[in-house]
Structure formats: C-alpha cells, structure tokens
Write a protein that holds these residues in place. Structure first.
Motif, PDB file in Angstrom:
ATOM      1  N   GLY A 183       0.816  -1.281   0.059  1.00 34.21           N
ATOM      2  CA  GLY A 183      -0.035   0.105  -0.018  1.00 34.21           C
ATOM      3  C   GLY A 183       0.853   1.313  -0.156  1.00 34.21           C
ATOM      4  N   LEU A 184       1.836   1.253  -0.673  1.00 33.80           N
ATOM      5  CA  LEU A 184       2.984   2.359  -0.563  1.00 33.80           C
ATOM      6  C   LEU A 184       2.503   3.508  -1.372  1.00 33.80           C
ATOM      7  CD1 LEU A 184       5.589   2.308   0.730  1.00 33.80           C
ATOM      8  CD2 LEU A 184       6.731   1.796  -1.313  1.00 33.80           C
ATOM      9  N   SER A 185       2.591   4.544  -0.688  1.00 31.57           N
ATOM     10  CA  SER A 185       2.097   5.878  -1.331  1.00 31.57           C
ATOM     11  C   SER A 185       3.329   7.099  -0.795  1.00 31.57           C
ATOM     12  CB  SER A 185       0.861   6.405  -0.725  1.00 31.57           C
ATOM     13  OG  SER A 185      -0.244   5.546  -1.066  1.00 31.57           O
ATOM     14  N   LYS A 186       3.400   8.062  -1.846  1.00 33.57           N
ATOM     15  CA  LYS A 186       4.264   9.064  -1.583  1.00 33.57           C
ATOM     16  C   LYS A 186       3.535  10.462  -1.996  1.00 33.57           C
ATOM     17  CE  LYS A 186       7.931  11.120  -0.560  1.00 33.57           C
ATOM     18  NZ  LYS A 186       8.056  11.531   1.018  1.00 33.57           N
ATOM     19  N   SER A 187       3.702  11.289  -1.296  1.00 30.24           N
ATOM     20  CA  SER A 187       3.169  12.765  -1.924  1.00 30.24           C
ATOM     21  C   SER A 187       4.155  13.828  -1.365  1.00 30.24           C
ATOM     22  CB  SER A 187       1.983  13.275  -1.099  1.00 30.24           C
ATOM     23  OG  SER A 187       1.011  12.352  -1.249  1.00 30.24           O
ATOM     24  N   PHE A 188       4.529  14.626  -2.417  1.00 36.91           N
ATOM     25  CA  PHE A 188       5.394  15.972  -2.439  1.00 36.91           C
ATOM     26  C   PHE A 188       4.247  17.031  -2.313  1.00 36.91           C
ATOM     27  CE2 PHE A 188       7.968  12.583  -4.476  1.00 36.91           C
ATOM     28  CZ  PHE A 188       8.976  12.781  -3.758  1.00 36.91           C
ATOM     29  N   GLY A 189       4.178  17.730  -1.070  1.00 36.24           N
ATOM     30  CA  GLY A 189       3.157  18.733  -0.858  1.00 36.24           C
ATOM     31  C   GLY A 189       1.779  17.981  -1.300  1.00 36.24           C
ATOM     32  N   PRO A 190       0.848  18.907  -2.173  1.00 33.15           N
ATOM     33  CA  PRO A 190      -0.297  18.219  -2.608  1.00 33.15           C
ATOM     34  C   PRO A 190      -0.033  17.374  -3.763  1.00 33.15           C
ATOM     35  CG  PRO A 190       0.095  20.487  -3.679  1.00 33.15           C
ATOM     36  CD  PRO A 190       1.355  20.067  -2.769  1.00 33.15           C
ATOM     37  N   ASN A 191       0.814  16.881  -4.304  1.00 31.13           N
ATOM     38  CA  ASN A 191       1.099  16.200  -5.337  1.00 31.13           C
ATOM     39  C   ASN A 191       1.296  14.871  -4.863  1.00 31.13           C
ATOM     40  OD1 ASN A 191       1.405  15.417  -7.963  1.00 31.13           O
ATOM     41  ND2 ASN A 191       3.698  15.819  -8.158  1.00 31.13           N
ATOM     42  N   GLU A 192       0.352  13.714  -5.129  1.00 28.18           N
ATOM     43  CA  GLU A 192       0.531  12.380  -4.740  1.00 28.18           C
ATOM     44  C   GLU A 192       1.084  11.755  -6.110  1.00 28.18           C
ATOM     45  OE1 GLU A 192      -2.029   9.066  -2.339  1.00 28.18           O
ATOM     46  OE2 GLU A 192      -3.292  10.445  -3.988  1.00 28.18           O
ATOM     47  N   VAL A 193       2.423  11.271  -6.003  1.00 28.37           N
ATOM     48  CA  VAL A 193       3.255  10.720  -7.105  1.00 28.37           C
ATOM     49  C   VAL A 193       2.847   9.076  -6.919  1.00 28.37           C
ATOM     50  CG1 VAL A 193       5.508  10.256  -7.660  1.00 28.37           C
ATOM     51  CG2 VAL A 193       4.963  12.389  -6.844  1.00 28.37           C
ATOM     52  N   LEU A 194       2.807   8.442  -5.840  1.00 26.22           N
ATOM     53  CA  LEU A 194       2.290   7.057  -5.754  1.00 26.22           C
ATOM     54  C   LEU A 194       1.220   6.683  -4.953  1.00 26.22           C
ATOM     55  CD1 LEU A 194       6.075   5.148  -5.238  1.00 26.22           C
ATOM     56  CD2 LEU A 194       4.734   5.426  -7.492  1.00 26.22           C
ATOM     57  N   LYS A 195       0.519   6.038  -5.306  1.00 27.99           N
ATOM     58  CA  LYS A 195      -0.826   5.700  -4.612  1.00 27.99           C
ATOM     59  C   LYS A 195      -1.046   4.084  -4.598  1.00 27.99           C
ATOM     60  CE  LYS A 195      -2.399   9.453  -7.982  1.00 27.99           C
ATOM     61  NZ  LYS A 195      -3.124   9.808  -9.180  1.00 27.99           N
ATOM     62  N   GLY A 196      -0.851   3.881  -3.276  1.00 29.55           N
ATOM     63  CA  GLY A 196      -1.189   2.491  -2.811  1.00 29.55           C
ATOM     64  C   GLY A 196      -0.745   1.412  -3.542  1.00 29.55           C
ATOM     65  N   ILE A 197       0.789   1.428  -3.834  1.00 34.07           N
ATOM     66  CA  ILE A 197       1.538   0.523  -4.621  1.00 34.07           C
ATOM     67  C   ILE A 197       1.710  -0.806  -3.993  1.00 34.07           C
ATOM     68  CG2 ILE A 197       3.680   0.195  -5.683  1.00 34.07           C
ATOM     69  CD1 ILE A 197       2.181   1.991  -7.142  1.00 34.07           C
ATOM     70  N   GLU A 198       1.400  -1.771  -4.594  1.00 38.12           N
ATOM     71  CA  GLU A 198       1.604  -3.328  -4.506  1.00 38.12           C
ATOM     72  C   GLU A 198       2.660  -3.830  -5.196  1.00 38.12           C
ATOM     73  OE1 GLU A 198       0.357  -4.744  -1.637  1.00 38.12           O
ATOM     74  OE2 GLU A 198      -0.927  -3.359  -0.703  1.00 38.12           O
ATOM     75  N   PHE A 199       3.740  -4.133  -4.752  1.00 39.66           N
ATOM     76  CA  PHE A 199       4.790  -4.618  -5.538  1.00 39.66           C
ATOM     77  C   PHE A 199       5.774  -5.841  -4.826  1.00 39.66           C
ATOM     78  CE2 PHE A 199       9.302  -4.108  -7.105  1.00 39.66           C
ATOM     79  CZ  PHE A 199       9.392  -4.457  -8.266  1.00 39.66           C
ATOM     80  N   GLU A 200       6.069  -6.678  -5.223  1.00 38.90           N
ATOM     81  CA  GLU A 200       6.718  -8.085  -4.750  1.00 38.90           C
ATOM     82  C   GLU A 200       7.916  -8.353  -5.589  1.00 38.90           C
ATOM     83  OE1 GLU A 200       4.145 -11.261  -3.954  1.00 38.90           O
ATOM     84  OE2 GLU A 200       3.112 -10.026  -2.192  1.00 38.90           O
ATOM     85  N   VAL A 201       9.093  -8.591  -4.992  1.00 40.46           N
ATOM     86  CA  VAL A 201      10.269  -9.190  -5.647  1.00 40.46           C
ATOM     87  C   VAL A 201      10.491 -10.625  -4.932  1.00 40.46           C
ATOM     88  CG1 VAL A 201      12.623  -8.964  -6.379  1.00 40.46           C
ATOM     89  CG2 VAL A 201      11.155  -6.917  -6.180  1.00 40.46           C
ATOM     90  N   HIS A 202      10.510 -11.656  -5.526  1.00 38.14           N
ATOM     91  CA  HIS A 202      10.930 -13.143  -5.102  1.00 38.14           C
ATOM     92  C   HIS A 202      11.939 -13.557  -5.400  1.00 38.14           C
ATOM     93  CE1 HIS A 202       6.572 -14.122  -3.448  1.00 38.14           C
ATOM     94  NE2 HIS A 202       6.178 -13.135  -4.521  1.00 38.14           N
ATOM     95  N   GLY A 203      12.857 -14.457  -4.580  1.00 41.30           N
ATOM     96  CA  GLY A 203      13.713 -15.095  -5.124  1.00 41.30           C
ATOM     97  C   GLY A 203      13.738 -16.017  -6.385  1.00 41.30           C
ATOM     98  N   HIS A 204      14.712 -16.033  -7.249  1.00 40.64           N
ATOM     99  CA  HIS A 204      14.589 -16.527  -8.490  1.00 40.64           C
ATOM    100  C   HIS A 204      13.579 -16.083  -9.445  1.00 40.64           C
ATOM    101  CE1 HIS A 204      16.978 -20.459  -6.897  1.00 40.64           C
ATOM    102  NE2 HIS A 204      16.276 -20.163  -5.829  1.00 40.64           N
ATOM    103  N   HIS A 205      13.354 -14.777  -9.174  1.00 34.59           N
ATOM    104  CA  HIS A 205      12.604 -14.057 -10.221  1.00 34.59           C
ATOM    105  C   HIS A 205      13.337 -12.735 -10.388  1.00 34.59           C
ATOM    106  CE1 HIS A 205       8.635 -16.263 -10.025  1.00 34.59           C
ATOM    107  NE2 HIS A 205       9.230 -16.729  -9.131  1.00 34.59           N
ATOM    108  N   SER A 206      13.123 -12.334 -11.708  1.00 34.96           N
ATOM    109  CA  SER A 206      13.595 -11.048 -12.204  1.00 34.96           C
ATOM    110  C   SER A 206      12.275 -10.194 -12.706  1.00 34.96           C
ATOM    111  CB  SER A 206      14.495 -11.038 -13.423  1.00 34.96           C
ATOM    112  OG  SER A 206      14.250 -12.006 -14.398  1.00 34.96           O
ATOM    113  N   VAL A 207      11.735  -9.217 -12.149  1.00 33.79           N
ATOM    114  CA  VAL A 207      10.673  -8.347 -12.301  1.00 33.79           C
ATOM    115  C   VAL A 207      10.897  -6.877 -13.043  1.00 33.79           C
ATOM    116  CG1 VAL A 207       8.522  -7.320 -11.212  1.00 33.79           C
ATOM    117  CG2 VAL A 207       9.892  -9.107  -9.812  1.00 33.79           C
TER     118      VAL A 207
END
Length: 505
Positions: A10-34
């Motif tokens: 659920g990763l989010s990031k805002s710079f002032g009023p500007n929301e750059v990322l909104k609820g990101i779901e992202f995974e990196v597993h072993g033996h995988h290249s994403v």
C-alpha cells in the motif's frame, strides 16, 4: 509461492499536494526478475527510492523478508542486501577498479591500513565470478562507458545481495555486452537472487524477465508473469495505446525527392573502408549496427565535428571544408547522442535552451525586447508538445522525453535541410517516443531529409525508409522497404566477433 524478499504494501508518496504514488503493491521473490515498466514520470524512480530508504513513504510500508523494513537511508537497505545499479554512474575516475568496488568497505590490516593485496584479490575474485575480463588495478577513468557499467554492477554485488535493482542497465552496452549482462542476470537469478529490471526496451524485458509490473500515473495498472503479456499489452497498460500506433506510416516513394546529401568515399579513419551514401528530401535513412560499429563517428564526420576526407555535397554543392558552424549555416543540424553532455545547458531555463542557437530570432539582435525569449519559448513548447508548467523552470526539471523535444525544437529553429539524429529516443518513455516519431515523419513529409542512428532495432524497422547496417566501421549493407527487418539487421551487424569492452563476443 514463498514470501517475497522485498515488497511494497500500500505504498504511497506525496510531495506537498502532489501524490506521486498511490497504494502501490509490488513484490520481488527469489529466483525471479521483475520488469518495472512505465513512462517517464509514472513513478518508477520514486518507488525505487522508497524501497531503498532514500524516501520516507506518506502511506503504507516496505517489507523485507516478511517484516516491516523502516529504513531511513540507502546504507541500511544495502546492509540488509538491497543493491542498486543506477542509470547515472557513481564510480570515481581517479580510483582503480578495485578501489571503486570496495570504496568505504576496504579490507584492513591489523594496523588499520588498507590491505592492498586483499583488496586486489577480492576484486579479482568478484570480477572473475561475474565473468568480467578487467584488471582491478586499472583506473576507472581509462575505461569505456560499457566497462564502467560492469564496474557498477560488481560494486553493487560486493555485498551478499538478495535483491539487485538495475535501472536502464543496457543503455550504453553493445549487443555482445548486453548478452553478457543477461548471462550474469540469469546466473544471479538461478542462485536465488531477486532482481528488479527497469528498462524502456521491451525486447529485453521479454528476454530476461520472469514477471512484469506496469505503473501509470502512480498506480499499478497491470502485473503478472511475462508469459501473460505481449508487446502490445504492455504498451497498452503503460500509455493506453498499442505498438502499432507508435510508428506513423512510411513514405510511399521515399527516394522520389531531391537528393539532399551525397557522400562519396568518405574516410573517417585511415584503417577503415570509404563510406558512400545519400539521403533524399522526404525520407528517413537509418544507420543501424552495434555500439562501436562506427555510426556516431560517421555522423560526426558528416557534421564536421570529426576529421575526414572524401566528398560531401549538400543540395549538389560540395562541402570540402566542414566544421559544425559551417554545417549549421549550410543547413546540416545534428542531435547528439548524449543530451546532457553535448546538448543541454542544464543550469539554464527551458526558454534559454530553446533559444540557445538562435538568440533574438525574429527581432534585431542588438535590441531584443524583454520577455521575447520566454514568449517565443512558450510558442515552441505548445508546438512541440513539451510538458512544463513554465518555460522559466530549469531544463533539468524536465523528463528525458521533454528535454529531447526541446533539443529537437531548437534544431528546427535553424531550418535544416538535413537533420542528423543520434539515438533520438534514448532514455525516453514509450509515450514520448511515439510523439517524437510522429514529429520526425511530419518533417520528412514536409520535405526534410533525416539521418537517424538508433540502437533499438524496433525503432529502426518502424521508422526508417532505408537502412544502412554498419559493421566494424564500414557500411556493410543497405536494406530497403520490406528488407528492413530485425532479423536482417542482426544477421549483418552480429557478424562482429572481436573482443571489446572487456567482454568476449
């Protein structure tokens, strides 16, 4: 599936009023290249900075091996096993390869001094493990750009990394070097490492990545195994249109126009064969080949920026004594390979960069009215689709695609007869690429002659009316019409078998 090494919850990031990322779901597993895909400005760089502790999220959190990470700076994530190879190099030219690899983590003697013997031994062992044929005692400033990339990778892997993040790693690599990098990536993945691969080159993504995550406007629009995707579906998720829409239709009869450029027996170097080619009004001619095949050297010679002998004519008029100023005056303009090194004035405004080669255009040079540069830049911004809030902002604040549009607009203010473009879409996202392709085809339709150098085969095939394939400094073969395919270009270009840049062919 086992728990991921690294995850965004659920990763989010805002710079002032500007929301750059909104609820990101992202995974990196072993033996995988994403593959992390998205246009410039989609949020990829922000996500990487959040995952490595450079930024603090405004919502959600980062997990490492199932636990909330809470890193406050990249040193903590590196110590945990998250290594990053950035697009911009961080190596120091005055230090040796070994000193760069272990900078800040040098082996020490009992007296606390740097153990030079152990430093060299450890660096050599790491280079050998990665299959990189470089001498750890060599100074980095003596290396090619491609070799510096290899040193960056070795530097990132000096720790027991569990996740390796690669940002545009092949931008400066030849075909052989790219294949070697892919062997390293596959080996690391087989050992159990998880990898994140950021690239605008879709062919590479489908060759090397097991999974794809697409970000658009700060949200994940699509993710899944690579086998579930096609080129079209990735692009549709990134920009909302398919691959077929990227390239405009080619000219029906490209050589029907007047011969603008004619080159006969041009010698760029004494040991190379002479080059002969021509470019007609209304056509786009491509120069394809591997990095180091001589494409840029030929273009610089045509532009008068590198010494050469032979016959060059523009609109039938011989140009025996060429230099960049004379070529610009005559109507030959060139977009250089590195916009940051040779094109942009990074500390100046967008307006100043627009007007750099034609100051006072349209008014008397001795009496340029206040605000003229800004008004003129505003017109060019709208005409060329440059996205910027105000032309008084520094050019460094723009994305790569918008910087490239500014440079092309600046060249066009000189009314060129021949436009030479060296890697016109390097570091540019798919959406901006499409706009640049459209602009180039419109210029050809208006009667301009264009000579395009590109390392992306799909770009050469989709854009060019004729293609000269270069190999070892010579124009090895010309392809026309339906002959222009990726397979045909590779067949000619890949005949190169020599060892270069520290990597065997």
């Amino acid at each position: 599936m086992a728990q991921p090494y690294l995850a965004a919850r659920g990763l989010s990031k805002s710079f002032g009023p500007n929301e750059v990322l909104k609820g990101i779901e992202f995974e990196v597993h072993g033996h995988h290249s994403v593959a992390l895909c998205g246009e410039n400005g989609a949020g990829k760089s922000t996500l990487i900075k959040l995952l490595t502790g450079l930024y603090t999220p405004t919502g959600g959190h980062v997990e490492f091996e199932g636990r909330e990470a809470g890193w406050s700076d990249p040193r903590q994530s590196l110590a945990a096993g998250i290594a990053v190879v950035h697009q911009e190099f961080s190596v120091l030219g005055a230090l040796s390869i070994a000193e760069n690899i272990y900078l800040g983590a040098e082996p020490r003697t009992k007296m606390g001094l740097i153990d030079r013997r152990a430093l060299k031994r450890d660096a050599q062992a790491l280079l050998d493990d990665l299959g990189i044929s470089l001498n750890p005692d060599d100074l980095v400033e003596t290396l090619s750009v491609a070799d510096k990339q290899m040193v960056e990778i070795a530097k990132a892997l000096r720790v027991e990394a569990k996740v390796l993040i690669l940002d545009e790693p092949t931008a400066v690599l030849s075909q052989n070097e790219t294949k070697h990098l892919f062997r390293i990536i596959n080996d690391l993945r087989e050992r159990g490492m998880g990898l994140v691969y950021v690239s605008h080159r879709l062919d590479e993504i489908f060759e090397i990545c097991t999974d794809i995550t697409v970000i658009k406007d700060g949200v994940v629009t699509s993710k899944g195994p690579t086998t579930d995707y096609t080129h079209d579906s990735v692009i549709a998720a990134m920009v909302g249109r398919e691959l077929g829409d990227l390239f405009p239709h080619k000219a029906a009869n490209p050589t029907a126009g007047e011969k603008v450029l004619e080159v006969e027996n041009l010698l760029v170097a004494p040991h190379l064969p002479p080059a002969s080619l021509d470019v007609h009004a209304g056509e786009i001619v491509g120069l394809a080949g591997l990095v180091g095949s001589g494409r840029t050297e030929l273009a610089l010679a045509l532009f008068g920026a590198a010494p050469s002998t032979g016959n060059v004519s523009l609109m039938g008029e011989p140009m025996p004594h060429r230099d960049p100023a004379g070529c610009i005056e005559a109507g030959i303009l060139m977009l250089t390979e590195s916009r940051k090194d040779d094109g942009l004035f990074l500390n100046s405004s967008v307006a100043r960069n627009f007007a750099a080669t034609t100051p006072g255009f349209g008014v008397h040079h001795n009496a340029i009215p206040p605000g003229h540069e800004e008004r003129r830049a505003a017109v060019l911004k709208d005409r060329r689709g440059v996205v910027v809030d105000h032309v008084g902002l520094p050019i460094s604040a723009l994305s790569g695609g918008n910087q490239q549009k500014v440079l092309i607009a600046r060249l066009l203010e000189n009314r060129p007869k021949l436009l030479i473009l060296d890697e016109p879409t390097r570091g540019v996202d798919v959406g901006a690429k499409s706009e640049i392709y459209k602009t180039l085809r419109e210029l050809a339709d208006e009667g301009m002659a264009l000579l395009v150098i590109s390392s992306e085969l799909i770009e050469i095939v989709g854009l060019c009316d004729r293609v000269h394939v270069m190999r070892d400094g010579e124009l090895a073969k010309e392809l026309v019409g339906d002959e222009i395919t990726e397979e045909a270009i590779i067949t000619v270009a890949a005949a190169e078998t020599s060892t270069h840049h520290g990597v065997a062919a």
